[in-house]
Design a protein around this motif. Sequence first.
Motif, PDB file in Angstrom:
ATOM      1  N   LEU A   1      -4.021  10.820   0.259  1.00 34.06           N
ATOM      2  CA  LEU A   1      -3.842  10.824  -1.190  1.00 34.06           C
ATOM      3  C   LEU A   1      -5.012  11.533  -1.871  1.00 34.06           C
TER       4      LEU A   1
ATOM      5  N   TRP B   1      -5.058   6.702   2.329  1.00 33.77           N
ATOM      6  CA  TRP B   1      -5.872   6.947   1.144  1.00 33.77           C
ATOM      7  C   TRP B   1      -6.588   8.287   1.224  1.00 33.77           C
TER       8      TRP B   1
ATOM      9  N   THR C   1       0.661   3.919  -3.068  1.00 35.42           N
ATOM     10  CA  THR C   1       0.253   5.308  -2.839  1.00 35.42           C
ATOM     11  C   THR C   1       1.399   6.276  -3.105  1.00 35.42           C
TER      12      THR C   1
ATOM     13  N   ILE D   1       1.155   8.473   3.631  1.00 33.79           N
ATOM     14  CA  ILE D   1       1.162   7.395   2.650  1.00 33.79           C
ATOM     15  C   ILE D   1       2.355   6.461   2.803  1.00 33.79           C
TER      16      ILE D   1
ATOM     17  N   ARG E   1       0.836  -1.211   0.000  1.00 31.32           N
ATOM     18  CA  ARG E   1       0.000   0.000   0.000  1.00 31.32           C
ATOM     19  C   ARG E   1       0.858   1.242   0.000  1.00 31.32           C
TER      20      ARG E   1
END
Length: 241
Positions: free
Chosen positions: A218, A215, A137, A201, A133
């Motif tokens: 982001l 998220w 990201t 992130i 992840r």
Amino acid sequence: MARPQCGAIRLRAAWRGEWVKLLTGGPGPAVPLLAGLLIVAGGVALGRDAVDPAQLRLLGVRLGQAAVAAAGVQILAGEYGSGLIRATLLAVPRRLDVLAVKAGLLTALVTPVAVLGVGVAVIGLSPDAGMLRAATTSVLHLILVALLGLGVAAVVRSSAAAIGIVLSLLFLMPMLLRMLPDPDWQRVLYRLTPATAVQAITTTVDNSVLPLSPWAALGVVAAWSVGALALGALLLHRRDG
């Protein structure tokens, strides 16, 4: 049915023209992109025994975002500085096509740089969900920051001014927010600035203590990038149309 076909032909011609300018018009965004690749990949030796090795390995993303932002600025503002933008706007009658094609070209250039740089940085780490992840990201963040640079360049049309604005958003905003007398407003605005995204992130341990989830952070950067591109498109259409 003829209009979509004409639009597709027009965009293909504009796309070919942008690649020709990129390949024949000097270094352009290539230098900052190469610098960004080296910076992002530079964390490969860090974080071996750290609590959060992925975050240390991805430390280069924090500095590399300045390089990709400069590439985004240069791909458009560089043409305003050299006067080449006049030829570009003569060759492409629809002004919004110019910005759309440049955004596509910039994404095509930044994506492999971001993937390679982040991939080298995290090489050797256990591919668990948190690391994957953080890597994903980070790549998306670098692409969005480059598009933010393009959008700001479309608004101000000056390389120096656009880079100054984007770097202020990415690095100076948290320090400026600390000057606000109301701590509640500090927390609210802190969550809305793109400068906070990198920490969120790249962190894979104790994400719950961060102001925003990875998220969500982001998403804040995406909102800034879309907003800058939308304003840039509006001004390009009205001012240079």
